[in-house]
Design a protein around this motif. Sequence first.
Motif, PDB file in Angstrom:
ATOM      1  N   CYS A  71      39.562  23.148  15.735  1.00 52.26           N
ATOM      2  CA  CYS A  71      40.816  23.277  16.472  1.00 52.26           C
ATOM      3  C   CYS A  71      40.730  24.411  17.487  1.00 52.26           C
ATOM      4  CB  CYS A  71      41.960  23.521  15.487  1.00 52.26           C
ATOM      5  SG  CYS A  71      43.608  23.478  16.228  1.00 52.26           S
ATOM      6  N   ALA A 102      48.252  26.467  13.805  1.00 57.21           N
ATOM      7  CA  ALA A 102      48.471  25.021  13.852  1.00 57.21           C
ATOM      8  C   ALA A 102      47.865  24.342  12.627  1.00 57.21           C
ATOM      9  CB  ALA A 102      47.871  24.436  15.129  1.00 57.21           C
ATOM     10  N   GLU A 105      50.038  25.148   9.611  1.00 54.56           N
ATOM     11  CA  GLU A 105      51.258  24.346   9.548  1.00 54.56           C
ATOM     12  C   GLU A 105      50.942  22.915   9.162  1.00 54.56           C
ATOM     13  OE1 GLU A 105      55.076  22.841  12.231  1.00 54.56           O
ATOM     14  OE2 GLU A 105      53.875  24.531  12.915  1.00 54.56           O
ATOM     15  N   TYR A 189      50.512  25.403  21.535  1.00 55.47           N
ATOM     16  CA  TYR A 189      50.633  25.301  20.078  1.00 55.47           C
ATOM     17  C   TYR A 189      51.060  23.886  19.682  1.00 55.47           C
ATOM     18  CZ  TYR A 189      52.221  26.074  15.315  1.00 55.47           C
ATOM     19  OH  TYR A 189      52.400  25.983  13.959  1.00 55.47           O
ATOM     20  N   ASP A 190      52.038  23.338  20.387  1.00 49.82           N
ATOM     21  CA  ASP A 190      52.499  21.979  20.091  1.00 49.82           C
ATOM     22  C   ASP A 190      51.369  20.972  20.296  1.00 49.82           C
ATOM     23  OD1 ASP A 190      55.009  22.999  19.543  1.00 49.82           O
ATOM     24  OD2 ASP A 190      55.790  22.596  21.552  1.00 49.82           O
ATOM     25  N   LEU A 192      48.155  21.557  19.946  1.00 53.34           N
ATOM     26  CA  LEU A 192      47.183  21.724  18.870  1.00 53.34           C
ATOM     27  C   LEU A 192      47.673  21.090  17.576  1.00 53.34           C
ATOM     28  CD1 LEU A 192      46.089  25.420  19.523  1.00 53.34           C
ATOM     29  CD2 LEU A 192      44.852  23.320  20.117  1.00 53.34           C
ATOM     30  N   LEU A 193      48.959  21.213  17.304  1.00 56.25           N
ATOM     31  CA  LEU A 193      49.515  20.597  16.106  1.00 56.25           C
ATOM     32  C   LEU A 193      49.422  19.074  16.215  1.00 56.25           C
ATOM     33  CD1 LEU A 193      50.835  21.207  13.403  1.00 56.25           C
ATOM     34  CD2 LEU A 193      53.061  21.204  14.554  1.00 56.25           C
ATOM     35  N   CYS A 196      45.947  17.933  15.522  1.00 54.41           N
ATOM     36  CA  CYS A 196      45.649  17.872  14.089  1.00 54.41           C
ATOM     37  C   CYS A 196      46.079  16.527  13.504  1.00 54.41           C
ATOM     38  CB  CYS A 196      46.354  19.007  13.347  1.00 54.41           C
ATOM     39  SG  CYS A 196      45.685  20.663  13.660  1.00 54.41           S
TER      40      CYS A 196
END
Length: 215
Positions: A71, A102, A105, A189-190, A192-193, A196
């Motif tokens: 990531c 990320a 979470e 960040y969004d 990267l999440l 995932c």
Amino acid sequence: MKLQYAITLNEPRSVDAVAQQMSGSSRTAFTRTDVLTALGVLQGQERAGLALIYAKYTKDKGETRRAVEACAKVAVQLAGKLPVKERGKTQVIIAQGLARLAVAEFSRTADTPGAKCRCGGRGTVADEERLVELIVLASKPVDAPTKPCSRCRGTGLKPVPASRVYRAVAALAPALSERTFYRQWQGLYDQLLAWCYTQEDRAERGYSRLTREAA
């Protein structure tokens, strides 16, 4: 067998769940060797996604580290395209920090300390209004209907506020202002999440394909 159970084949604590998944007389039932072979092939095809799934369901530290590394590589690449003033080492530190957050979470489950929503991790709550309607219509006791929990939107997990992400990143890069984070870094960040979850989906689809081919 579902992938989340397949990855726990070697864990004694998961013997019952694995046995249940592998039992049955259907033609799609697999042996332990079949499943381990599929996992070996999948590891070469969808390494990041499989590492993320291990990180989520087994909390394996080594796999979590591999998931974060994958990531972080994506994060640094994406950060290099952002119109931000933070460059060089600071940019890399922020990007890598966001990658760790990320993955953390993404990896939360209902048994993660402090992650469970007030709905008890079920993702649903009693629908009191509908229950009253059913009782009136039926004129007798009925099973309580449920609806998605409005707090967690059906995930069973407490949402992670953006302010918590900012504070964690600011601890790594104190010069990063809150305004700059929300305007220029939160979007990363969004992304990267979302990455995932995309990798998880790819791994699950790959596993389904491999097990269908072996059937």
